[in-house]
Design a protein around this motif. Structure first.
Motif, PDB file in Angstrom:
ATOM      1  N   GLY A 282     -27.239  -4.177  17.375  1.00 56.96           N
ATOM      2  CA  GLY A 282     -26.830  -5.281  15.900  1.00 56.96           C
ATOM      3  C   GLY A 282     -25.402  -4.783  15.942  1.00 56.96           C
ATOM      4  O   GLY A 282     -24.412  -6.262  16.594  1.00 56.96           O
ATOM      5  N   TRP A 283     -24.944  -3.599  16.857  1.00 58.90           N
ATOM      6  CA  TRP A 283     -22.925  -4.053  16.653  1.00 58.90           C
ATOM      7  C   TRP A 283     -23.046  -3.772  17.896  1.00 58.90           C
ATOM      8  O   TRP A 283     -22.021  -4.683  18.414  1.00 58.90           O
ATOM      9  CB  TRP A 283     -23.262  -2.087  16.843  1.00 58.90           C
ATOM     10  N   VAL A 284     -24.105  -3.891  18.955  1.00 57.28           N
ATOM     11  CA  VAL A 284     -24.220  -4.227  20.243  1.00 57.28           C
ATOM     12  C   VAL A 284     -24.443  -6.123  20.614  1.00 57.28           C
ATOM     13  O   VAL A 284     -23.458  -6.630  21.419  1.00 57.28           O
ATOM     14  CB  VAL A 284     -25.411  -3.676  21.863  1.00 57.28           C
ATOM     15  N   LEU A 285     -25.073  -6.864  19.895  1.00 53.27           N
ATOM     16  CA  LEU A 285     -25.221  -7.933  19.451  1.00 53.27           C
ATOM     17  C   LEU A 285     -23.980  -8.851  19.372  1.00 53.27           C
ATOM     18  O   LEU A 285     -23.348  -9.584  19.179  1.00 53.27           O
ATOM     19  CB  LEU A 285     -26.219  -8.321  18.893  1.00 53.27           C
ATOM     20  N   LEU A 286     -23.071  -7.548  18.202  1.00 53.43           N
ATOM     21  CA  LEU A 286     -21.678  -8.191  17.795  1.00 53.43           C
ATOM     22  C   LEU A 286     -20.855  -7.859  18.687  1.00 53.43           C
ATOM     23  O   LEU A 286     -19.997  -8.904  18.454  1.00 53.43           O
ATOM     24  CB  LEU A 286     -21.512  -7.096  16.485  1.00 53.43           C
ATOM     25  N   ARG A 287     -21.258  -7.691  19.648  1.00 55.60           N
ATOM     26  CA  ARG A 287     -19.764  -6.862  20.944  1.00 55.60           C
ATOM     27  C   ARG A 287     -20.341  -8.296  22.239  1.00 55.60           C
ATOM     28  O   ARG A 287     -19.336  -9.028  22.381  1.00 55.60           O
ATOM     29  CB  ARG A 287     -19.803  -5.845  21.868  1.00 55.60           C
TER      30      ARG A 287
ATOM     31  N   ARG B 279     -21.262 -14.847  25.063  1.00 54.39           N
ATOM     32  CA  ARG B 279     -22.624 -14.372  25.312  1.00 54.39           C
ATOM     33  C   ARG B 279     -23.481 -15.181  24.678  1.00 54.39           C
ATOM     34  O   ARG B 279     -24.515 -15.093  25.589  1.00 54.39           O
ATOM     35  CB  ARG B 279     -22.669 -13.101  26.341  1.00 54.39           C
ATOM     36  N   ILE B 280     -23.487 -14.804  24.090  1.00 53.80           N
ATOM     37  CA  ILE B 280     -24.358 -15.270  22.500  1.00 53.80           C
ATOM     38  C   ILE B 280     -24.146 -15.863  21.741  1.00 53.80           C
ATOM     39  O   ILE B 280     -22.915 -15.908  21.191  1.00 53.80           O
ATOM     40  CB  ILE B 280     -25.434 -14.217  21.898  1.00 53.80           C
ATOM     41  N   ASP B 281     -24.957 -16.943  21.268  1.00 54.58           N
ATOM     42  CA  ASP B 281     -24.706 -17.924  19.877  1.00 54.58           C
ATOM     43  C   ASP B 281     -24.384 -17.475  18.832  1.00 54.58           C
ATOM     44  O   ASP B 281     -25.723 -17.597  18.414  1.00 54.58           O
ATOM     45  CB  ASP B 281     -25.402 -19.621  20.564  1.00 54.58           C
ATOM     46  N   GLY B 282     -23.567 -17.660  18.092  1.00 54.91           N
ATOM     47  CA  GLY B 282     -23.368 -17.180  16.376  1.00 54.91           C
ATOM     48  C   GLY B 282     -23.604 -15.208  16.748  1.00 54.91           C
ATOM     49  O   GLY B 282     -24.026 -14.646  17.418  1.00 54.91           O
ATOM     50  N   SER B 283     -23.384 -14.712  14.861  1.00 50.72           N
ATOM     51  CA  SER B 283     -23.761 -13.658  15.473  1.00 50.72           C
ATOM     52  C   SER B 283     -24.386 -13.402  14.456  1.00 50.72           C
ATOM     53  O   SER B 283     -24.399 -12.116  13.812  1.00 50.72           O
ATOM     54  CB  SER B 283     -22.328 -13.139  14.895  1.00 50.72           C
ATOM     55  N   GLY B 284     -25.388 -14.775  14.586  1.00 53.54           N
ATOM     56  CA  GLY B 284     -26.026 -13.859  12.723  1.00 53.54           C
ATOM     57  C   GLY B 284     -27.279 -12.837  13.047  1.00 53.54           C
ATOM     58  O   GLY B 284     -27.710 -12.449  12.616  1.00 53.54           O
ATOM     59  N   SER B 285     -27.431 -13.142  14.023  1.00 51.86           N
ATOM     60  CA  SER B 285     -29.140 -12.104  14.807  1.00 51.86           C
ATOM     61  C   SER B 285     -28.259 -11.028  15.254  1.00 51.86           C
ATOM     62  O   SER B 285     -29.069  -9.997  14.489  1.00 51.86           O
ATOM     63  CB  SER B 285     -29.289 -12.212  15.963  1.00 51.86           C
ATOM     64  N   ALA B 286     -26.745 -10.703  15.120  1.00 53.72           N
ATOM     65  CA  ALA B 286     -26.320  -9.229  14.783  1.00 53.72           C
ATOM     66  C   ALA B 286     -25.970  -8.523  13.737  1.00 53.72           C
ATOM     67  O   ALA B 286     -26.588  -7.701  13.287  1.00 53.72           O
ATOM     68  CB  ALA B 286     -24.774  -8.971  15.837  1.00 53.72           C
ATOM     69  N   TRP B 287     -25.883  -9.353  12.321  1.00 52.73           N
ATOM     70  CA  TRP B 287     -25.316  -9.434  11.409  1.00 52.73           C
ATOM     71  C   TRP B 287     -27.248  -8.540  10.752  1.00 52.73           C
ATOM     72  O   TRP B 287     -27.226  -8.133   9.403  1.00 52.73           O
ATOM     73  CB  TRP B 287     -24.790 -10.430  10.645  1.00 52.73           C
ATOM     74  N   THR B 288     -28.478  -9.531  11.651  1.00 58.04           N
ATOM     75  CA  THR B 288     -29.522  -9.372  11.018  1.00 58.04           C
ATOM     76  C   THR B 288     -30.242  -7.873  11.246  1.00 58.04           C
ATOM     77  O   THR B 288     -30.603  -7.453   9.994  1.00 58.04           O
ATOM     78  CB  THR B 288     -30.592 -10.723  11.196  1.00 58.04           C
ATOM     79  N   HIS B 289     -29.555  -7.037  12.482  1.00 55.68           N
ATOM     80  CA  HIS B 289     -30.197  -6.209  13.229  1.00 55.68           C
ATOM     81  C   HIS B 289     -29.205  -5.063  11.783  1.00 55.68           C
ATOM     82  O   HIS B 289     -30.102  -3.637  12.043  1.00 55.68           O
ATOM     83  CB  HIS B 289     -29.581  -6.255  14.144  1.00 55.68           C
TER      84      HIS B 289
END
Length: 182
Positions: A131-136, A142-152
């Motif tokens: 999730g922290w990697v996705l937030l970065r 590089r990805i749309d939004g941070s929803g998947s990051a916070w979900t992880h």
């Protein structure tokens, strides 16, 4: 020996690999922390110099800060996880699931449940870091939004503390702890 005993013994043997796997995970986190600290330093130099953007994503001070935050999360993983658990559950609970199963279970079943809970906790750690990697990546664009990051991040936290999560849900729905009724 019936099929359920064989499955429980296989799960218990599978759990013997958990210790070395957790050690490997900790080493990988320290290596990732070092790499992200270096990447953050390089990104900071590029942003400070006003270098033109190249490749995927955008480079800004927010990306540099997120990269350093990821490096800190990897380097201080036990403290970060404990802090997050205190924020969500009111107490930290690292690796204390040895006594959660009730007296109604056989010893092999109790051991198998403990191994499964430990593996769920380990997967929660992996999802938390992912999730922290996705937030970065979201900070870089590089990805749309941070929803998947916070979900992880939140899902990993809930999975890492699966005993409290199940007990909260059970208490909400039935009025009693799940593991106390086993």
């Amino acid at each position: 020996m019936n099929g359920s005993q064989t499955v429980m013994e296989a799960i218990i043997r599978f759990g013997e690999a958990l210790g070395p796997l957790q050690m490997l995970f900790n080493v990988a986190l320290y290596v990732m922390a070092f790499i992200f600290a270096l990447v953050g330093t390089l990104e900071m130099r590029k942003v400070a110099a006003g270098a033109p953007q190249s490749g995927q994503g955008q480079l800004s001070w927010g990306v540099v800060g997120t990269t350093y935050l990821l490096a800190i999360m990897c380097a201080a993983f036990p403290t970060a996880m404990s802090t997050a658990e205190i924020s969500v559950f009111g107490q930290a609970s690292p690796l204390r699931y040895q006594d959660v199963t009730g007296a109604g279970l056989a010893d092999s079943a109790r051991q198998a449940v403990g191994v499964l809970i430990s593996y769920m906790q380990f997967l929660g750690w992996i999802f938390f870091i992912r999730g922290w990697v996705l937030l970065r990546k979201a900070a870089q664009g590089r990805i749309d939004g941070s929803g998947s990051a916070w979900t992880h991040i939140v899902g990993g936290l809930l999975l890492a503390d699966i005993v409290h999560t199940v007990n909260v849900i059970s208490t909400t729905l039935t009025g009693q702890d799940f593991f106390s009724t086993m």
